[in-house]
Scaffold this motif. Structure first.
Motif, PDB file in Angstrom:
ATOM      1  N   ASP A  29       0.821  -1.212   0.000  1.00  0.00           N
ATOM      2  CA  ASP A  29       0.000   0.000   0.000  1.00  0.00           C
ATOM      3  C   ASP A  29       0.856   1.264   0.000  1.00  0.00           C
ATOM      4  N   ASN A  30       2.161   1.091  -0.109  1.00  0.00           N
ATOM      5  CA  ASN A  30       3.101   2.199  -0.162  1.00  0.00           C
ATOM      6  C   ASN A  30       3.347   2.529  -1.637  1.00  0.00           C
ATOM      7  N   GLU A  31       2.956   3.735  -2.049  1.00  0.00           N
ATOM      8  CA  GLU A  31       3.040   4.122  -3.463  1.00  0.00           C
ATOM      9  C   GLU A  31       4.470   4.094  -3.988  1.00  0.00           C
ATOM     10  N   GLU A  32       5.402   4.542  -3.180  1.00  0.00           N
ATOM     11  CA  GLU A  32       6.815   4.536  -3.596  1.00  0.00           C
ATOM     12  C   GLU A  32       7.287   3.107  -3.884  1.00  0.00           C
ATOM     13  N   MET A  33       6.918   2.194  -3.011  1.00  0.00           N
ATOM     14  CA  MET A  33       7.325   0.802  -3.207  1.00  0.00           C
ATOM     15  C   MET A  33       6.597   0.177  -4.402  1.00  0.00           C
ATOM     16  N   GLN A  34       5.329   0.512  -4.574  1.00  0.00           N
ATOM     17  CA  GLN A  34       4.596   0.006  -5.739  1.00  0.00           C
ATOM     18  C   GLN A  34       5.283   0.440  -7.033  1.00  0.00           C
ATOM     19  N   ASN A  35       5.680   1.695  -7.097  1.00  0.00           N
ATOM     20  CA  ASN A  35       6.365   2.202  -8.288  1.00  0.00           C
ATOM     21  C   ASN A  35       7.691   1.484  -8.516  1.00  0.00           C
ATOM     22  N   LYS A  78       1.057 -16.606  -1.052  1.00  0.00           N
ATOM     23  CA  LYS A  78      -0.237 -16.370  -0.409  1.00  0.00           C
ATOM     24  C   LYS A  78      -0.205 -16.826   1.047  1.00  0.00           C
ATOM     25  N   ILE A  79       0.390 -17.970   1.283  1.00  0.00           N
ATOM     26  CA  ILE A  79       0.473 -18.495   2.649  1.00  0.00           C
ATOM     27  C   ILE A  79       1.317 -17.565   3.518  1.00  0.00           C
ATOM     28  N   ARG A  80       2.478 -17.174   3.016  1.00  0.00           N
ATOM     29  CA  ARG A  80       3.366 -16.297   3.795  1.00  0.00           C
ATOM     30  C   ARG A  80       2.741 -14.935   4.051  1.00  0.00           C
ATOM     31  N   MET A  81       2.022 -14.422   3.070  1.00  0.00           N
ATOM     32  CA  MET A  81       1.412 -13.108   3.227  1.00  0.00           C
ATOM     33  C   MET A  81       0.164 -13.161   4.106  1.00  0.00           C
ATOM     34  N   ALA A  82      -0.408 -14.333   4.297  1.00  0.00           N
ATOM     35  CA  ALA A  82      -1.590 -14.455   5.143  1.00  0.00           C
ATOM     36  C   ALA A  82      -1.274 -14.080   6.591  1.00  0.00           C
ATOM     37  N   PHE A  83      -0.042 -14.310   7.000  1.00  0.00           N
ATOM     38  CA  PHE A  83       0.342 -14.052   8.384  1.00  0.00           C
ATOM     39  C   PHE A  83       0.904 -12.651   8.612  1.00  0.00           C
ATOM     40  N   SER A  84       1.401 -12.045   7.565  1.00  0.00           N
ATOM     41  CA  SER A  84       2.015 -10.728   7.706  1.00  0.00           C
ATOM     42  C   SER A  84       1.925  -9.997   6.372  1.00  0.00           C
ATOM     43  N   ARG A  85       1.136  -8.937   6.337  1.00  0.00           N
ATOM     44  CA  ARG A  85       0.912  -8.188   5.090  1.00  0.00           C
ATOM     45  C   ARG A  85       1.638  -6.850   5.126  1.00  0.00           C
ATOM     46  N   THR A  86       2.942  -6.898   5.277  1.00  0.00           N
ATOM     47  CA  THR A  86       3.699  -5.658   5.362  1.00  0.00           C
ATOM     48  C   THR A  86       4.604  -5.493   4.145  1.00  0.00           C
ATOM     49  N   LYS A  87       4.973  -4.266   3.895  1.00  0.00           N
ATOM     50  CA  LYS A  87       5.894  -4.004   2.792  1.00  0.00           C
ATOM     51  C   LYS A  87       7.259  -4.627   3.081  1.00  0.00           C
ATOM     52  N   GLU A  88       7.603  -4.736   4.352  1.00  0.00           N
ATOM     53  CA  GLU A  88       8.867  -5.379   4.719  1.00  0.00           C
ATOM     54  C   GLU A  88       8.856  -6.855   4.327  1.00  0.00           C
ATOM     55  N   LYS A  89       7.733  -7.497   4.526  1.00  0.00           N
ATOM     56  CA  LYS A  89       7.592  -8.910   4.165  1.00  0.00           C
ATOM     57  C   LYS A  89       7.696  -9.084   2.650  1.00  0.00           C
ATOM     58  N   VAL A  90       7.050  -8.205   1.910  1.00  0.00           N
ATOM     59  CA  VAL A  90       7.112  -8.240   0.448  1.00  0.00           C
ATOM     60  C   VAL A  90       8.562  -8.055  -0.001  1.00  0.00           C
ATOM     61  N   ALA A  91       9.230  -7.052   0.551  1.00  0.00           N
ATOM     62  CA  ALA A  91      10.625  -6.785   0.186  1.00  0.00           C
ATOM     63  C   ALA A  91      11.502  -7.992   0.497  1.00  0.00           C
ATOM     64  N   LYS A  92      11.276  -8.591   1.642  1.00  0.00           N
ATOM     65  CA  LYS A  92      12.083  -9.756   2.044  1.00  0.00           C
ATOM     66  C   LYS A  92      11.883 -10.920   1.068  1.00  0.00           C
ATOM     67  N   GLU A 136      17.864  -2.034  -4.325  1.00  0.00           N
ATOM     68  CA  GLU A 136      16.691  -1.157  -4.250  1.00  0.00           C
ATOM     69  C   GLU A 136      15.729  -1.603  -3.148  1.00  0.00           C
ATOM     70  N   LEU A 137      15.654  -2.891  -2.916  1.00  0.00           N
ATOM     71  CA  LEU A 137      14.719  -3.427  -1.922  1.00  0.00           C
ATOM     72  C   LEU A 137      15.242  -3.300  -0.493  1.00  0.00           C
ATOM     73  N   GLU A 138      16.545  -3.153  -0.328  1.00  0.00           N
ATOM     74  CA  GLU A 138      17.144  -3.142   1.011  1.00  0.00           C
ATOM     75  C   GLU A 138      16.512  -2.103   1.936  1.00  0.00           C
ATOM     76  N   LYS A 139      16.131  -0.973   1.417  1.00  0.00           N
ATOM     77  CA  LYS A 139      15.592   0.076   2.299  1.00  0.00           C
ATOM     78  C   LYS A 139      14.235  -0.300   2.875  1.00  0.00           C
ATOM     79  N   TYR A 140      13.589  -1.324   2.314  1.00  0.00           N
ATOM     80  CA  TYR A 140      12.288  -1.751   2.813  1.00  0.00           C
ATOM     81  C   TYR A 140      12.391  -2.941   3.767  1.00  0.00           C
TER      82      TYR A 140
END
Length: 141
Positions: A29-35, A78-92, A136-140
């Motif tokens: 949901d972070n626009e900068e990260m989406q871009n 989907k399974i991993r994101m079910a437990f934690s829906r953060t931009k940090e999780k996506v970046a990881k 680029e992903l490290e900052k998240y």
């Protein structure tokens, strides 16, 4: 010939990255990260097309089927994101995926080198892309 295997590795990696980003964009949901992710996805699309074109020039018309791997990756996300829906999780997850891509690429490149063959430019381009995307992903994280 190992060269076509290296280029197929690039094709598979780019395909998996495009799918992964597509699946994970819904959780950002972070626009900068989406871009950032959309820009990375576009680079993977271009590399996928370029690698496919190179394989076709080499006479490789049957690309390795990825349906099962792609489905498994989507379900795992989907399974991993079910437990934690953060931009940090996506970046990881994307950071780890790029790391796996680098590992597979290194194995393929080393086989080429052992056979006295030159690493194709597209493999070098893919390596640079993976390293850059991780940075680029490290900052998240």
């Amino acid at each position: 010939m190992e060269k076509d295997k290296v280029i197929q590795n690039v094709y598979k990696g780019a395909t998996m990255a495009v799918d992964s980003i597509n699946s994970l964009l819904d959780y950002v949901d972070n626009e900068e990260m989406q871009n950032l992710l959309l820009a990375q996805q576009e680079r993977y699309y271009k590399l996928k097309a370029k690698s496919k074109q190179e394989l076709e020039k080499m006479g490789v018309t049957e690309l390795e089927e990825l349906k099962v791997a792609r489905m498994m990756a989507r379900n795992t996300m989907k399974i991993r994101m079910a437990f934690s829906r953060t931009k940090e999780k996506v970046a990881k997850m994307l950071y780890s995926g790029a790391g796996m891509g680098l590992e597979e690429l290194s194995e393929s490149e080393n086989k080429l080198k052992r056979n006295g063959e030159k690493v194709p430019e597209i493999a070098k381009e893919y390596r640079e892309m993976l390293v850059g995307n991780r940075e680029e992903l490290e900052k998240y994280l």
